[in-house]
Design an enzyme around this catalytic site. Structure first.
Site, PDB file in Angstrom:
ATOM      1  N   SER A  95       1.025  -1.069   0.092  1.00  0.00           N
ATOM      2  CA  SER A  95       0.103  -0.026  -0.100  1.00  0.00           C
ATOM      3  C   SER A  95       0.908   1.227  -0.071  1.00  0.00           C
ATOM      4  CB  SER A  95      -1.113   0.013   1.224  1.00  0.00           C
ATOM      5  OG  SER A  95      -1.943   1.117   1.230  1.00  0.00           O
ATOM      6  N   ASP A 330      -8.449  -5.000  -6.272  1.00  0.00           N
ATOM      7  CA  ASP A 330      -8.103  -4.072  -5.272  1.00  0.00           C
ATOM      8  C   ASP A 330      -8.907  -2.823  -5.147  1.00  0.00           C
ATOM      9  OD1 ASP A 330      -6.688  -2.302  -3.512  1.00  0.00           O
ATOM     10  OD2 ASP A 330      -4.786  -3.462  -3.772  1.00  0.00           O
ATOM     11  N   HIS A 360      -7.421  -5.615  -0.980  1.00  0.00           N
ATOM     12  CA  HIS A 360      -6.391  -4.935  -0.741  1.00  0.00           C
ATOM     13  C   HIS A 360      -4.997  -5.568  -0.512  1.00  0.00           C
ATOM     14  CE1 HIS A 360      -4.010  -1.208  -0.621  1.00  0.00           C
ATOM     15  NE2 HIS A 360      -3.910  -0.877   0.433  1.00  0.00           N
TER      16      HIS A 360
END
Length: 399
Positions: A95, A330, A360
């Site tokens: 991320s 995602d 995610h």
């Protein structure tokens, strides 16, 4: 040497000079409508809250605010590499960690070891473009959930379109008339969106989301309210920063650190007029998630530190291969970001691995194909073959 896997608190996070913004004079954030749709008073209150939050951050953490950006964190990483006596930095970033890894590669291409970026932030986007992409990403992920729900025979609709339409209508109804909950709380439209948003981060949460939505549609908001509370750290803005939470600290500074790092990195400073001009695009991308993400771009209004740039610089000519893992479902870092990161890193640097799954990121999904490919590169330096695609296992029927 630390014992792998090793991590650290970036600047401004947790015990690393943590940014703290709470102020007794600030209104409770729950009292602010993050999607002002009922006149100028709500809009002015949101703008005022952002400005007052920025002032509180400066008051309580002004000494560190200019120094918590991603560039400084990447420089710290290289200092840690030197202190540990490592010739190269081997790195797994997820991320926001992918942006941090990309910036490190740009600053120190000759020091990059075996690096993997998973759940890749799009380095070509400014704050508004990123928010709009996330609106589309969350909408796509929700449509995938809706199709799964319909196949399971849920009571929300016979097909994905029915499920989506019902939930959009339910959010609007709850915005007008929230459902009471036993703890003297309420389930309103914002809480519904928070619950759905949080549940889309992991496919494992889908069954709980189904139960909560079915109950809410039957005027029982308890399950969805609890789900929003449990998963609310992601918020309605689709927060992509998974590095700022300290699970050992009951008073986490996750929100304050995320705002500080974002506003130090981004030079974008949007106005209400900017948001209103783009709001139709956000609504087209997602009637459920778009409005909240559009208004979230005001979060740096009044920030006391000028942002570094419109988007991060990640070009890294001369760096060794960096493995980029993109997840087609995602919601927070849409799949297209991996290809754009590959192009920005440079020819023969970015190597893509595709995960056809949900949630995610991919490495923590439990998918054996992804984990084996990542482990093979990090541990042995073996890259997956070009064009490798890993497929997710479907949720068991009836769950």
């Amino acid at each position: 040497m630390c014992t792998p896997p090793c991590g650290f608190w970036p600047r401004g996070v947790g015990n690393s000079g943590g940014v703290r913004c709470p102020d007794a004079d600030l209104p409770d954030e729950d009292e602010i409508d993050n999607i002002p749709d009922d006149g100028d008073d709500e809009t002015n209150a949101l703008v005022r809250f952002n400005r007052e939050t920025a002032a509180a951050c400066e008051k309580n953490s002004g000494d560190v605010l200019p120094y918590v950006g991603t560039t400084q964190a990447a420089q710290d990483m290289d200092l840690m590499r030197q202190v540990l006596g490592d010739e190269k930095l081997h790195y797994l970033g997820i991320s926001y960690g992918t942006e941090l890894g990309g910036v490190y590669a740009h600053l120190f291409p000759e020091r990059v070891g075996r690096a993997v970026l998973d759940g890749v932030v799009d380095p070509t986007h400014d704050m508004m473009e990123e928010a709009l992409a996330q609106a589309g990403g969350f909408q796509l992920a929700f449509e995938h959930f809706a199709a799964w729900c319909a196949r399971q025979g849920c009571t929300l609709g016979e097909d994905a379109e029915d499920v989506v339409d019902l939930v959009v209508g339910l959010e609007a109804a709850l915005d007008d008339t929230p459902l009471p909950t036993p703890d003297d709380g309420e389930l309103d439209g914002d809480a519904l969106v928070a619950a759905v948003t949080g549940a889309l981060y992991r496919q494992d949460y889908w069954p709980a989301l189904r139960v909560g939505l079915e109950a809410a549609a039957d005027d029982d908001g308890d399950v969805l309210h609890d789900l929003a509370e449990a998963l609310g750290q992601h918020g309605t803005g689709g927060d992509t920063d998974d590095t700022t939470d300290d699970p050992t600290d009951e008073e986490s500074n996750e929100d304050d650190a995320f705002r500080a790092i974002t506003c130090d990195d981004s030079s974008s400073r949007y106005t209400v007029a900017d948001v209103l001009s783009r709001l139709p695009d956000f609504l087209e991308a997602s009637p459920l998630f778009g409005p909240g993400l559009a208004w979230s771009t005001l979060s740096c209004t009044g920030w006391p530190v000028p942002g570094a740039a419109r988007h991060p610089e990640v070009s890294a000519p001369g760096a060794p291969p960096v493995l980029l893992v993109g997840n087609t479902g995602d919601p927070a870092t849409p799949y297209e970001g991996a290809a754009r990161m590959a192009r920005r890193l440079g020819e023969k640097v970015g190597v893509e691995l595709t995960y056809e799954g949900e949630g995610h990121g991919a490495y923590d999904s439990g998918n054996t194909c992804v984990q084996n490919a990542v482990d093979a590169y990090l541990l042995d330096g073996r890259l997956p073959a070009p064009g490798t695609v890993c497929e997710a296992e479907p949720l068991p029927e009836g769950k």
